[in-house]
Design a protein around this motif. Structure first.
Motif, PDB file in Angstrom:
ATOM      1  N   VAL A   5       0.867  -1.172   0.000  1.00 38.29           N
ATOM      2  CA  VAL A   5       0.000   0.000   0.000  1.00 38.29           C
ATOM      3  C   VAL A   5       0.905   1.224   0.000  1.00 38.29           C
ATOM      4  O   VAL A   5       1.637   1.469   0.956  1.00 38.29           O
ATOM      5  N   ASN A   6       0.887   1.927  -1.122  1.00 39.99           N
ATOM      6  CA  ASN A   6       1.727   3.131  -1.272  1.00 39.99           C
ATOM      7  C   ASN A   6       3.188   2.854  -0.934  1.00 39.99           C
ATOM      8  O   ASN A   6       3.834   3.601  -0.201  1.00 39.99           O
ATOM      9  N   GLY A   7       3.695   1.749  -1.480  1.00 42.12           N
ATOM     10  CA  GLY A   7       5.110   1.469  -1.397  1.00 42.12           C
ATOM     11  C   GLY A   7       5.561   0.557  -0.289  1.00 42.12           C
ATOM     12  O   GLY A   7       6.719   0.121  -0.284  1.00 42.12           O
ATOM     13  N   THR A   8       4.682   0.242   0.668  1.00 46.75           N
ATOM     14  CA  THR A   8       5.062  -0.597   1.798  1.00 46.75           C
ATOM     15  C   THR A   8       4.131  -1.802   1.868  1.00 46.75           C
ATOM     16  O   THR A   8       2.903  -1.644   1.784  1.00 46.75           O
ATOM     17  N   TYR A   9       4.705  -2.985   2.027  1.00 47.50           N
ATOM     18  CA  TYR A   9       3.858  -4.168   2.176  1.00 47.50           C
ATOM     19  C   TYR A   9       2.867  -3.962   3.317  1.00 47.50           C
ATOM     20  O   TYR A   9       3.225  -3.445   4.387  1.00 47.50           O
ATOM     21  N   ALA A  10       1.639  -4.385   3.092  1.00 48.53           N
ATOM     22  CA  ALA A  10       0.607  -4.208   4.112  1.00 48.53           C
ATOM     23  C   ALA A  10       1.016  -4.851   5.428  1.00 48.53           C
ATOM     24  O   ALA A  10       0.736  -4.319   6.512  1.00 48.53           O
ATOM     25  N   ASN A  11       1.686  -5.977   5.356  1.00 45.99           N
ATOM     26  CA  ASN A  11       2.092  -6.686   6.566  1.00 45.99           C
ATOM     27  C   ASN A  11       3.226  -5.994   7.310  1.00 45.99           C
ATOM     28  O   ASN A  11       3.523  -6.346   8.446  1.00 45.99           O
ATOM     29  N   GLU A  12       3.856  -5.007   6.689  1.00 42.40           N
ATOM     30  CA  GLU A  12       4.954  -4.266   7.322  1.00 42.40           C
ATOM     31  C   GLU A  12       4.596  -2.795   7.502  1.00 42.40           C
ATOM     32  O   GLU A  12       5.449  -1.979   7.847  1.00 42.40           O
TER      33      GLU A  12
ATOM     34  N   ASP B 152       9.442  -9.264   4.910  1.00 42.50           N
ATOM     35  CA  ASP B 152      10.520  -9.090   5.877  1.00 42.50           C
ATOM     36  C   ASP B 152       9.939  -9.409   7.259  1.00 42.50           C
ATOM     37  O   ASP B 152       9.122  -8.664   7.779  1.00 42.50           O
ATOM     38  N   ARG B 153      10.374 -10.510   7.855  1.00 45.37           N
ATOM     39  CA  ARG B 153       9.750 -10.973   9.103  1.00 45.37           C
ATOM     40  C   ARG B 153       9.942  -9.988  10.238  1.00 45.37           C
ATOM     41  O   ARG B 153       9.017  -9.761  11.032  1.00 45.37           O
ATOM     42  N   VAL B 154      11.095  -9.396  10.343  1.00 44.44           N
ATOM     43  CA  VAL B 154      11.351  -8.465  11.444  1.00 44.44           C
ATOM     44  C   VAL B 154      10.539  -7.186  11.258  1.00 44.44           C
ATOM     45  O   VAL B 154       9.941  -6.666  12.202  1.00 44.44           O
ATOM     46  N   ALA B 155      10.481  -6.683  10.026  1.00 44.28           N
ATOM     47  CA  ALA B 155       9.681  -5.485   9.767  1.00 44.28           C
ATOM     48  C   ALA B 155       8.209  -5.735  10.066  1.00 44.28           C
ATOM     49  O   ALA B 155       7.514  -4.862  10.609  1.00 44.28           O
TER      50      ALA B 155
ATOM     51  N   ALA C 149       1.882 -10.582  14.354  1.00 45.32           N
ATOM     52  CA  ALA C 149       2.364 -11.568  15.311  1.00 45.32           C
ATOM     53  C   ALA C 149       2.642 -12.915  14.680  1.00 45.32           C
ATOM     54  O   ALA C 149       3.655 -13.545  14.961  1.00 45.32           O
ATOM     55  N   LEU C 150       1.735 -13.380  13.817  1.00 43.53           N
ATOM     56  CA  LEU C 150       1.804 -14.757  13.361  1.00 43.53           C
ATOM     57  C   LEU C 150       1.989 -14.831  11.853  1.00 43.53           C
ATOM     58  O   LEU C 150       1.188 -14.269  11.096  1.00 43.53           O
ATOM     59  N   GLU C 151       3.037 -15.526  11.435  1.00 43.11           N
ATOM     60  CA  GLU C 151       3.249 -15.812  10.021  1.00 43.11           C
ATOM     61  C   GLU C 151       2.732 -17.207   9.719  1.00 43.11           C
ATOM     62  O   GLU C 151       3.065 -18.175  10.418  1.00 43.11           O
ATOM     63  N   MET C 152       1.906 -17.322   8.680  1.00 45.22           N
ATOM     64  CA  MET C 152       1.418 -18.623   8.240  1.00 45.22           C
ATOM     65  C   MET C 152       1.680 -18.792   6.752  1.00 45.22           C
ATOM     66  O   MET C 152       1.664 -17.805   6.012  1.00 45.22           O
ATOM     67  N   PRO C 153       1.907 -20.035   6.282  1.00 47.47           N
ATOM     68  CA  PRO C 153       2.052 -21.243   7.082  1.00 47.47           C
ATOM     69  C   PRO C 153       3.457 -21.332   7.659  1.00 47.47           C
ATOM     70  O   PRO C 153       4.172 -20.329   7.717  1.00 47.47           O
ATOM     71  N   SER C 154       3.861 -22.536   8.032  1.00 49.69           N
ATOM     72  CA  SER C 154       5.205 -22.743   8.549  1.00 49.69           C
ATOM     73  C   SER C 154       6.256 -22.288   7.549  1.00 49.69           C
ATOM     74  O   SER C 154       6.115 -22.495   6.345  1.00 49.69           O
ATOM     75  N   SER C 155       7.295 -21.670   8.057  1.00 49.34           N
ATOM     76  CA  SER C 155       8.448 -21.333   7.202  1.00 49.34           C
ATOM     77  C   SER C 155       9.596 -22.276   7.475  1.00 49.34           C
ATOM     78  O   SER C 155      10.747 -21.982   7.130  1.00 49.34           O
ATOM     79  N   SER C 156       9.293 -23.406   8.142  1.00 49.60           N
ATOM     80  CA  SER C 156      10.311 -24.419   8.478  1.00 49.60           C
ATOM     81  C   SER C 156      11.437 -23.819   9.310  1.00 49.60           C
ATOM     82  O   SER C 156      12.593 -24.218   9.193  1.00 49.60           O
TER      83      SER C 156
ATOM     84  N   ASP D 144      13.072 -11.181  -3.895  1.00 53.62           N
ATOM     85  CA  ASP D 144      11.843 -10.437  -3.681  1.00 53.62           C
ATOM     86  C   ASP D 144      11.028 -10.246  -4.950  1.00 53.62           C
ATOM     87  O   ASP D 144       9.909  -9.726  -4.893  1.00 53.62           O
ATOM     88  N   ASP D 145      11.547 -10.628  -6.095  1.00 56.05           N
ATOM     89  CA  ASP D 145      10.786 -10.559  -7.341  1.00 56.05           C
ATOM     90  C   ASP D 145       9.864 -11.771  -7.441  1.00 56.05           C
ATOM     91  O   ASP D 145      10.028 -12.772  -6.736  1.00 56.05           O
ATOM     92  N   ILE D 146       8.873 -11.674  -8.350  1.00 60.87           N
ATOM     93  CA  ILE D 146       7.937 -12.779  -8.501  1.00 60.87           C
ATOM     94  C   ILE D 146       8.268 -13.595  -9.750  1.00 60.87           C
ATOM     95  O   ILE D 146       8.939 -13.104 -10.667  1.00 60.87           O
ATOM     96  N   ILE D 147       7.802 -14.818  -9.775  1.00 59.34           N
ATOM     97  CA  ILE D 147       8.158 -15.741 -10.863  1.00 59.34           C
ATOM     98  C   ILE D 147       7.655 -15.228 -12.210  1.00 59.34           C
ATOM     99  O   ILE D 147       8.276 -15.471 -13.252  1.00 59.34           O
ATOM    100  N   ALA D 148       6.539 -14.475 -12.217  1.00 56.10           N
ATOM    101  CA  ALA D 148       6.013 -13.928 -13.468  1.00 56.10           C
ATOM    102  C   ALA D 148       7.014 -13.027 -14.172  1.00 56.10           C
ATOM    103  O   ALA D 148       6.941 -12.841 -15.397  1.00 56.10           O
ATOM    104  N   GLN D 149       7.977 -12.478 -13.448  1.00 61.40           N
ATOM    105  CA  GLN D 149       8.966 -11.589 -14.051  1.00 61.40           C
ATOM    106  C   GLN D 149      10.000 -12.329 -14.896  1.00 61.40           C
ATOM    107  O   GLN D 149      10.844 -11.699 -15.526  1.00 61.40           O
ATOM    108  N   THR D 150       9.899 -13.655 -14.924  1.00 58.56           N
ATOM    109  CA  THR D 150      10.786 -14.420 -15.813  1.00 58.56           C
ATOM    110  C   THR D 150      10.350 -14.317 -17.270  1.00 58.56           C
ATOM    111  O   THR D 150      11.137 -14.630 -18.176  1.00 58.56           O
ATOM    112  N   LYS D 151       9.137 -13.889 -17.521  1.00 63.10           N
ATOM    113  CA  LYS D 151       8.614 -13.833 -18.891  1.00 63.10           C
ATOM    114  C   LYS D 151       9.462 -12.908 -19.766  1.00 63.10           C
ATOM    115  O   LYS D 151       9.767 -11.786 -19.386  1.00 63.10           O
TER     116      LYS D 151
END
Length: 813
Positions: free
Chosen positions: A204-211, A239-242, A249-256, A711-718
């Protein structure tokens, strides 16, 4: 629930490793336990309109089967009831089924604003209007949580499209952000008090909603008083710390364990204050304590829940058109031909993470055959997928020639509406439109029953006798539709979104889904009816529209400063219910102002016997007379003479009453915003939109020159050539193959992989891929296939040795 002091003592007894471990899942659906301290693992699972608890292989997109559960109508349908009491009942049933299955968190309701009809997940959301969205979501939350199960309000925030949803940057001005995209969430949070909120994938306006500290900390907790837990969408951590600092609080699913270690490393390096982690741990422990009831023995009456699903559908079906009283069906209709694949095989829910395995499914064809209607026959008429079949069409036309009335079942198929993909156009399938034209040409009365979770163009609307919109009616929808068609139930549903004449009329049509890195909300506050009314554009069906088999008269509107009263009389000969809508019209109808002419201020449902009258009292929405001042970052009451309108829709305005409101002037807007004052937002220039945002526009395209990163997405391989293009082609063609094999759900879910960030491969692999293997893959897609292949082989061998060593240690212990 344990006292806060006891929870603090419990957290104080934990090691740093144990605290960090609570910040991500143990597996796909469960949190991690801490056995030595008695901290239980709890289960979170989909979904918004039915429990999707998987008994075997886990996934987030409905690929693998779940245990049977009641499939209620999704949000796009339920909202047409405009009945919070009904949604609270549905919520109680959802909570009961979740509690019986020992599920602690039900992931819903979804309530993002329906910005554009093509958004693939519209069927999971309520409305284009934040007031009705917020009220209905709050009711569903109250019902779910009454059974000791947490609701998870999602997706916070501005999750407006599925295209590139895990990386897209939603560019929206502050006023639209607060007035349109956040206001519904505010109402749901303050009136429903959800125990969890799910952050969205997008920026949202340059920052991940989760951060996003502004969204999660300042607005959600600070302004609205939210005291629960924020959970990521599945795979939605960047970014988990951000995220932790912002309030997730909670990241889902498991990140092993990958991101748990990141938290520990940050604390040991001094870049993360341990008190931040402690606050998030307290939120997890509080949620576990709040949902203790989900482990209690609860019985479920699936028959009663099915009947509730039928009732919910009955009250949510919308009668869009009924010329010359073509409905309800009766002896005057003579022999009735039922045509259309959706009659026999109903389209009753969307696809993706909300895909419910229903306990049963009622088809309209079976229900019609069991009714008193003289059914002369049934024909499919068209293929489910949009392929031409002259044979099916001819059979349908022959049947219609033997009938006095045609019941034609049309709609969007399963591939059209799903998580992870947006629609490419707003039309019905060409084979359905061709059949419809040929049936109309027979000069036999045609009654259309429409299925789908979002608006479609209806070029035949003026040429058919009636249109009944079932939306997606859940597992009881077939019986509900038949009850409405035959008059056993008087339709009362009303649209919670506008139906434009054509897609190009939609204010966001010029920008939606057309860019790679950003999604520009150039229409600002002018969403749906706010736009159509501002510019005076004709629509097919307005917001709030819905017909009945009886008629209602309005009288005696009285408006004061907190509410309005209006008397409604049933002037027809059938029992019915009317949804009375209250609109607040701005001073001078906002002529020349950056403001919609009128907005929904409240609503009420009134049920009446023939000849009966009742007076409804409707409270104004909290910000009914306010605008959001972007410069001051606060709501401001704008004074002046308002008009309070009692209406049957946004275009069927019945009564008016003037009301003088004390307040200040409207906040100043930049001088360059001429098109925002007139509402002609499709003509807004880059400079004008930049002035609205108060900053330069970010790049809308992906950078092509630099190598791809985690941090790029797989679609950018096109289009990058070599292995990168091959990877993209394999995923793309696999999706096409699934479509050819008649598996639209699998096709859509395969395409989901294109929008995954590379970082998610490691985190969501269940330990099969580590950082070194991911880095090797990136070398391969960045043009060094053979070097990357050697790195991959080496990394894979090292990873395998490490896993074997850990297994040996576990065996010895």
């Amino acid at each position: 629930m344990p006292t806060p002091e006891k929870l603090v003592d419990l957290r104080a007894a934990m090691t740093l490793t144990e605290k960090a471990s609570l910040m991500s899942g143990e597996n796909f659906w469960n949190t991690k336990p801490i056995t030595r301290l008695g901290v239980a693992s709890i289960m979170l699972t989909d979904g918004p309109h039915g429990l999707r608890k998987q008994g075997g292989a886990a996934d987030h997109l409905g690929l693998n089967a779940s245990l049977p559960a009641t499939c209620f109508p999704p949000a796009a349908t339920l909202v047409n009831s405009w009945d919070p009491a009904l949604l609270e009942q549905v919520g109680v049933a959802l909570g009961t089924e979740a509690a019986a299955a020992q599920v602690s968190v039900l992931l819903g309701p979804g309530m993002n604003i329906k910005r554009n009809p093509l958004a693939g997940r519209n069927f999971e959301y309520f409305s284009e209007d934040p007031v009705v969205s917020g009220k209905m979501a709050a009711a569903l939350i109250r019902g779910i949580q009454s059974r000791g199960v947490a609701a998870s309000l999602k997706h916070f925030a501005v999750n407006s499209q599925e295209t590139h949803r895990m990386s897209i940057d939603e560019i929206v001005d502050e006023r639209a952000l607060h007035e349109i995209y956040l206001e519904g969430f505010r109402i749901a949070v303050t009136e429903g008090e959800p125990w969890t909120v799910m952050s969205s994938y997008n920026k949202v306006n340059g920052t991940y909603a989760n951060e996003n500290v502004q969204l999660l900390h300042c607005v959600l907790r600070g302004d609205w008083g939210f005291d629960g837990l924020v959970v990521t969408d599945w795979g939605g951590n960047n970014d988990r710390v951000a995220g932790l600092i912002a309030g997730n609080a909670l990241e889902m699913p498991s990140s092993s364990g990958v991101t748990d270690q990141q938290i520990i490393d940050a604390i040991e390096a001094g870049t993360l204050d341990e008190r931040v982690l402690d606050a998030r741990v307290d939120e997890v422990l509080a949620l576990i304590a709040r949902t203790d009831a989900s482990a209690q023995q609860t019985t479920v009456d699936l028959d009663a829940h099915h009947e509730l699903a039928v009732e919910a559908a009955q009250h949510s079906i919308v009668l869009l058109r009924n010329e010359n009283h073509a409905l309800p069906l009766g002896p005057a209709n003579g022999k009735v031909a039922v045509i259309g694949d959706f009659a026999e095989t109903p389209r009753y829910q969307g696809a993706g993470s909300s895909l419910v395995n229903p306990t049963r499914v009622d088809s309209a064809l079976d229900a019609l055959r069991s009714s008193d209607i003289d059914i002369v026959g049934y024909e499919r008429g068209f293929t489910r997928r949009d392929t031409s079949s002259r044979r099916l069409r001819r059979r349908a036309l022959r049947l219609a020639g033997r009938a006095d009335t045609v019941l034609l079942f049309l709609g969007l198929d399963e591939s059209a509406e799903a998580e992870a993909v947006d629609r490419t156009h707003m039309r019905l399938a060409a084979n359905q439109l061709q059949l419809t034209r040929e049936l109309i040409a027979l000069n036999v009365p045609v009654i259309v029953v429409l299925a789908g979770g979002a608006p479609v163009e209806l070029p035949f609307a003026d040429d058919v006798d009636a249109i009944v919109h079932s939306y997606l009616a859940g597992q009881g929808g077939g019986r509900a539709v038949t009850d409405v068609l035959t008059g056993r139930v008087n339709p009362r549903g009303k649209l919670a979104e506008s139906y434009p004449l054509r897609y190009r009329d939609v204010p966001s049509s010029a920008t939606f889904g057309r860019t790679e890195a950003t999604s520009e909300h150039r229409e600002s506050i002018y969403i749906g009816y706010r736009y159509y009314d501002k510019v005076g554009l004709p629509v097919r069906y307005p917001f709030g529209h819905g017909l009945s088999y009886t008629q209602f008269a309005y009288s005696d509107l009285v408006a004061d400063h907190s509410s309005a009263t209006v008397t409604v009389t049933n002037t027809g000969d059938r029992t019915g219910a009317e949804i009375v809508q209250l609109y607040v019209e701005a001073p001078d109808a906002a002529e020349g102002q950056f403001r919609a002419p009128r907005e929904l201020g409240g609503f009420a449902l009134v049920s009446l016997q023939p000849g009966e009258s009742a007076t409804a009292t409707i409270d104004y929405a909290e910000h009914a007379f306010d605008v959001f001042d972007a410069a001051a970052s606060e709501w401001r009451t704008v004074g002046g003479q308002y008009t309070i309108i009692a209406a049957a829709s946004s275009r069927d305005l019945r009564l008016r009453s003037l009301l003088e409101v004390d307040g200040g002037p409207a906040p100043d807007a930049p001088a360059e915003l001429d098109h925002y004052r007139t509402g002609q937002v499709s003509r807004a220039t880059d400079a004008e939109y930049s002035a609205l945002l108060g900053r330069a526009l970010p790049a809308a395209a992906w950078p092509r020159a630099r190598p791809l990163t985690r941090d790029d997405i797989i679609a950018q391989t096109k289009g990058r050539g070599g292995f990168a293009s091959l990877l993209h082609t394999v995923i793309d063609r696999s999706s096409d193959l699934f479509l050819l094999l008649g598996r639209p759900h699998a096709a859509n879910n395969t395409r989901f992989a294109l929008d995954l960030p590379f970082r998610s491969i490691e985190r969501m692999s269940g330990g099969l891929v580590d950082k070194a293997m991911l880095d090797a893959l990136l070398v391969m897609v960045n043009g060094h296939f053979w070097r990357g292949s050697r790195q991959m082989l080496s990394a894979w061998r090292a990873h395998r040795r490490g896993r074997r060593a850990r297994r040996d240690i576990d065996t010895q212990n």
